[in-house]
Design a protein around this motif. Structure first.
Motif, PDB file in Angstrom:
ATOM      1  N   ASP A   4     -16.106   4.388  13.447  1.00 16.08           N
ATOM      2  CA  ASP A   4     -16.332   4.018  12.049  1.00 16.08           C
ATOM      3  C   ASP A   4     -15.088   3.333  11.489  1.00 16.08           C
ATOM      4  O   ASP A   4     -14.329   3.916  10.708  1.00 16.08           O
ATOM      5  CB  ASP A   4     -16.684   5.262  11.237  1.00 16.08           C
ATOM      6  CG  ASP A   4     -17.037   4.931   9.790  1.00 16.08           C
ATOM      7  OD1 ASP A   4     -17.151   3.728   9.465  1.00 16.08           O
ATOM      8  OD2 ASP A   4     -17.176   5.879   8.986  1.00 16.08           O
ATOM      9  N   LEU A   5     -14.852   2.079  11.878  1.00 17.59           N
ATOM     10  CA  LEU A   5     -13.667   1.346  11.431  1.00 17.59           C
ATOM     11  C   LEU A   5     -13.691   1.084   9.924  1.00 17.59           C
ATOM     12  O   LEU A   5     -12.641   0.928   9.301  1.00 17.59           O
ATOM     13  CB  LEU A   5     -13.543   0.024  12.189  1.00 17.59           C
ATOM     14  CG  LEU A   5     -13.268   0.136  13.695  1.00 17.59           C
ATOM     15  CD1 LEU A   5     -13.248  -1.235  14.338  1.00 17.59           C
ATOM     16  CD2 LEU A   5     -11.964   0.860  13.946  1.00 17.59           C
ATOM     17  N   GLU A   6     -14.892   1.046   9.358  1.00 20.88           N
ATOM     18  CA  GLU A   6     -14.993   0.802   7.922  1.00 20.88           C
ATOM     19  C   GLU A   6     -14.329   1.913   7.120  1.00 20.88           C
ATOM     20  O   GLU A   6     -13.871   1.696   5.995  1.00 20.88           O
ATOM     21  CB  GLU A   6     -16.450   0.659   7.504  1.00 20.88           C
ATOM     22  CG  GLU A   6     -16.614   0.167   6.073  1.00 20.88           C
ATOM     23  CD  GLU A   6     -18.064  -0.112   5.709  1.00 20.88           C
ATOM     24  OE1 GLU A   6     -18.334  -0.318   4.521  1.00 20.88           O
ATOM     25  OE2 GLU A   6     -18.913  -0.124   6.623  1.00 20.88           O
ATOM     26  N   ALA A   7     -14.232   3.117   7.712  1.00 24.11           N
ATOM     27  CA  ALA A   7     -13.624   4.253   7.005  1.00 24.11           C
ATOM     28  C   ALA A   7     -12.164   3.980   6.690  1.00 24.11           C
ATOM     29  O   ALA A   7     -11.712   4.205   5.563  1.00 24.11           O
ATOM     30  CB  ALA A   7     -13.758   5.530   7.837  1.00 24.11           C
TER      31      ALA A   7
ATOM     32  N   GLU B  92      -4.568  14.343   3.990  1.00 15.39           N
ATOM     33  CA  GLU B  92      -5.801  14.785   4.647  1.00 15.39           C
ATOM     34  C   GLU B  92      -6.864  13.686   4.643  1.00 15.39           C
ATOM     35  O   GLU B  92      -7.539  13.451   5.648  1.00 15.39           O
ATOM     36  CB  GLU B  92      -6.331  16.051   3.978  1.00 15.39           C
ATOM     37  CG  GLU B  92      -5.515  17.299   4.272  1.00 15.39           C
ATOM     38  CD  GLU B  92      -5.440  17.625   5.748  1.00 15.39           C
ATOM     39  OE1 GLU B  92      -6.510  17.609   6.407  1.00 15.39           O
ATOM     40  OE2 GLU B  92      -4.332  17.863   6.260  1.00 15.39           O
ATOM     41  N   LYS B  93      -7.023  12.993   3.519  1.00 16.30           N
ATOM     42  CA  LYS B  93      -8.003  11.909   3.437  1.00 16.30           C
ATOM     43  C   LYS B  93      -7.618  10.757   4.364  1.00 16.30           C
ATOM     44  O   LYS B  93      -8.470  10.134   5.004  1.00 16.30           O
ATOM     45  CB  LYS B  93      -8.124  11.411   1.993  1.00 16.30           C
ATOM     46  CG  LYS B  93      -8.769  12.409   1.040  1.00 16.30           C
ATOM     47  CD  LYS B  93      -8.874  11.821  -0.358  1.00 16.30           C
ATOM     48  CE  LYS B  93      -9.497  12.822  -1.325  1.00 16.30           C
ATOM     49  NZ  LYS B  93      -9.571  12.267  -2.707  1.00 16.30           N
ATOM     50  N   TYR B  94      -6.321  10.484   4.419  1.00 17.33           N
ATOM     51  CA  TYR B  94      -5.801   9.429   5.291  1.00 17.33           C
ATOM     52  C   TYR B  94      -6.095   9.759   6.751  1.00 17.33           C
ATOM     53  O   TYR B  94      -6.614   8.922   7.506  1.00 17.33           O
ATOM     54  CB  TYR B  94      -4.299   9.312   5.022  1.00 17.33           C
ATOM     55  CG  TYR B  94      -3.491   8.463   5.969  1.00 17.33           C
ATOM     56  CD1 TYR B  94      -3.785   7.124   6.203  1.00 17.33           C
ATOM     57  CD2 TYR B  94      -2.365   9.002   6.606  1.00 17.33           C
ATOM     58  CE1 TYR B  94      -3.006   6.349   7.041  1.00 17.33           C
ATOM     59  CE2 TYR B  94      -1.570   8.241   7.442  1.00 17.33           C
ATOM     60  CZ  TYR B  94      -1.900   6.911   7.663  1.00 17.33           C
ATOM     61  OH  TYR B  94      -1.112   6.156   8.489  1.00 17.33           O
TER      62      TYR B  94
ATOM     63  N   ILE C 252       0.858  -1.181   0.000  1.00 13.47           N
ATOM     64  CA  ILE C 252       0.000   0.000   0.000  1.00 13.47           C
ATOM     65  C   ILE C 252       0.896   1.234   0.000  1.00 13.47           C
ATOM     66  O   ILE C 252       1.837   1.328   0.778  1.00 13.47           O
ATOM     67  CB  ILE C 252      -0.895   0.031   1.254  1.00 13.47           C
ATOM     68  CG1 ILE C 252      -1.931  -1.085   1.214  1.00 13.47           C
ATOM     69  CG2 ILE C 252      -1.570   1.395   1.406  1.00 13.47           C
ATOM     70  CD1 ILE C 252      -2.995  -0.915   0.161  1.00 13.47           C
ATOM     71  N   ILE C 253       0.609   2.184  -0.886  1.00 17.62           N
ATOM     72  CA  ILE C 253       1.318   3.464  -0.902  1.00 17.62           C
ATOM     73  C   ILE C 253       0.327   4.553  -0.511  1.00 17.62           C
ATOM     74  O   ILE C 253      -0.613   4.829  -1.244  1.00 17.62           O
ATOM     75  CB  ILE C 253       1.896   3.797  -2.296  1.00 17.62           C
ATOM     76  CG1 ILE C 253       2.620   2.589  -2.906  1.00 17.62           C
ATOM     77  CG2 ILE C 253       2.787   5.029  -2.211  1.00 17.62           C
ATOM     78  CD1 ILE C 253       3.868   2.177  -2.198  1.00 17.62           C
ATOM     79  N   ILE C 254       0.528   5.150   0.664  1.00 16.07           N
ATOM     80  CA  ILE C 254      -0.306   6.285   1.063  1.00 16.07           C
ATOM     81  C   ILE C 254       0.422   7.546   0.638  1.00 16.07           C
ATOM     82  O   ILE C 254       1.474   7.891   1.185  1.00 16.07           O
ATOM     83  CB  ILE C 254      -0.568   6.282   2.576  1.00 16.07           C
ATOM     84  CG1 ILE C 254      -1.330   4.996   2.959  1.00 16.07           C
ATOM     85  CG2 ILE C 254      -1.366   7.524   2.988  1.00 16.07           C
ATOM     86  CD1 ILE C 254      -1.553   4.829   4.445  1.00 16.07           C
ATOM     87  N   LYS C 255      -0.104   8.223  -0.376  1.00 18.35           N
ATOM     88  CA  LYS C 255       0.569   9.388  -0.944  1.00 18.35           C
ATOM     89  C   LYS C 255       0.531  10.557   0.043  1.00 18.35           C
ATOM     90  O   LYS C 255      -0.492  10.817   0.672  1.00 18.35           O
ATOM     91  CB  LYS C 255      -0.094   9.802  -2.262  1.00 18.35           C
ATOM     92  CG  LYS C 255      -0.091   8.726  -3.348  1.00 18.35           C
ATOM     93  CD  LYS C 255       1.306   8.492  -3.895  1.00 18.35           C
ATOM     94  CE  LYS C 255       1.306   7.519  -5.060  1.00 18.35           C
ATOM     95  NZ  LYS C 255       0.740   8.067  -6.288  1.00 18.35           N
TER      96      LYS C 255
END
Length: 471
Positions: A248-251, A235-237, A227-230
């Motif tokens: 909300d673990l599904e998020a 902000e989304k991360y 996985i690459i978290i840019k």
């Protein structure tokens, strides 16, 4: 929703990921040349983004030079170079360990990863549980012995697990992993291990990087790409992590799944022999080439050199910085931008001489090398400056002004860029009260995109801090 129900549930991405995994398996084995370019791409992306997210200042091009050519270009801080190399070593370690069925994931290995990426003990600015700024010594490869807290964007202080409860919580996390590792969705398993680890924050520093390394260890163990978290997606991360904090673990699971889709699609392109360059990759390669090849030649100040540097700094650095600073206007009674040429304030308009030119428009007398209404072919330029003056902070009990200036001083073979709190007022540009950024560069070494982002972030954080301090 508890972790068990999340891991067993189907999400909107489940079927797509299932299809992509099946397609990638169908294309295996990958040709050596395609595997090589994919591994190179993923290695570069993971090292650059995971470190950049935590404040490493190396640009994408500098990272590529360090990882693949063992070269350092420009004025890259030695500590950032060491950090990048150490993180790359940790990545290699988790890849090798994932291939070894005789070596299970243990707390000791996690501690070793922390020791690898942090290199050596050091001192760092920190926040106490009471919200007081302080300094603490960072111990590497050991669980924290003092609390680690962080100030949220809301201004609230968030405290992670206490030092006393950390060993127990880490033991419980490892037990949870062993119970679930063989029968639960590996992507969900990796995502939730990552989240649970971040909640504990077991180390003094390096928790984010270690959590992302372990997440990818779990994926490697299940024959999945990393996985690459840019960093641009930070902000989304963070939003996904915050949603998980309130149940909300599904998020966070959905966010990690979306990044896995990117990795799988990239891998499939490589397996098919297709290009895996993304939008902007060519620009990144040109930037690296510029760093590697063009910074060795010597250029001296001329009107054209000074003018080109001015235009570049205006468009690529000052205008984005000014746009960001303008977002603070509501906090002040008034905000203005002033310009200075050789230390003297420049009015927005200049009076045109009388006589034959009296009827001419500004455009008709515009000179080739015009900076702030000065023809630098005739008026030699020694410095230029922009200053954003934010006057009278509304929330302060006394008059508080914040003036952010960007100054370029033109020397014979180099230029000095300074950004910070300026004392400039009225018609004369004075010295800086606080120099937040200062770079002494040769003329053919320009500020790159990643550096601009770091500069704007540094200045914005300084203004935010000043506003908070003067409430």
């Amino acid at each position: 929703m508890n972790s068990g129900s999340v891991m067993n549930a189907k999400t909107e991405n489940t079927e797509k990921i299932k299809f992509l995994i099946s397609e990638l398996k169908r294309l295996m084995p990958m040709q050596d040349k395609d595997r090589s370019r994919l591994d190179r791409k993923l290695r570069l992306e993971f090292n650059y983004n995971s470190n950049h997210m935590e404040g490493n200042t190396l640009t994408y091009g500098q990272t590529e030079l360090v990882l693949f050519f063992d070269k350092v270009a420009g004025d890259a801080p030695l500590s950032d170079v060491e950090e990048m190399k150490a993180h790359d070593l940790a990545l290699i370690q988790i890849e090798e360990m994932a291939k070894d069925d005789e070596r299970p994931l243990t707390e000791q290995f996690i501690k070793e990863l922390n020791e690898i990426i942090l290199v050596r003990p050091y001192w760092k600015e920190a926040i106490s549980p009471e919200g007081i700024s302080t300094r603490k010594q960072i111990e590497i490869g050991k669980y924290k012995s003092t609390p680690n807290s962080v100030r949220l964007r809301s201004g609230e202080i968030h405290n992670y697990a206490s030092p006393e409860e950390t060993p127990t919580l880490m033991g419980e996390l490892m037990e949870w992993y062993r119970e679930n590792m063989n029968h639960l969705n590996p992507i969900h398993l990796a995502a939730l291990f990552h989240y649970k680890f971040v909640c504990i924050h077991p180390f003094d520093d390096g928790n984010g990087r270690v959590s992302r390394l372990i997440m990818n260890y779990i994926l490697f163990k299940n024959n999945l790409p990393p996985i690459i978290i840019k960093s641009k997606d930070k902000e989304k991360y963070l939003t996904a992590l915050q949603k998980a904090d309130v149940g909300d673990l599904e998020a966070i699971v959905s966010y990690i799944e979306s990044q896995m889709i990117w990795s799988l699609e990239l891998s499939i392109k490589a397996a098919k022999g297709q290009s895996i360059d993304e939008h902007g990759d060519v620009e990144k390669e040109i930037e690296m080439l510029r760093r590697e090849k063009l910074t060795s030649s010597q250029i001296y100040k001329t009107p054209k050199v000074a003018y080109n540097l001015f235009n570049f700094m205006k468009g690529e650095l000052w205008e984005p910085l000014e746009q960001t600073l303008s977002k603070f206007d509501d906090f002040f009674s008034e905000a203005k931008t002033y310009r200075y040429f050789n230390g003297i304030k420049v009015d927005k308009t200049r009076t045109i001489r009388s006589g034959i030119l009296a009827f001419a428009t500004r455009e008709e007398i515009e000179k080739e090398y015009n900076i702030f209404e000065h023809d630098i072919a005739e008026d030699e330029v020694s410095s230029i400056q922009w200053t954003r003056q934010m006057l009278s902070l509304k929330s302060a009990s006394k008059k508080v002004d914040i003036k952010i200036g960007l100054k370029i001083e033109f020397n014979e073979s180099s230029y000095l860029l300074t950004i910070g709190e300026s004392n400039s007022s009225g018609k004369v540009a004075h010295s800086f009260n606080v120099a937040l950024i200062q770079k002494d560069n040769i003329y053919n070494k320009l500020i790159m995109t990643d550096e601009v982002e770091n500069i704007i972030k540094t200045i914005s954080n300084h203004v935010i801090e000043q506003i908070r301090l003067n409430d």
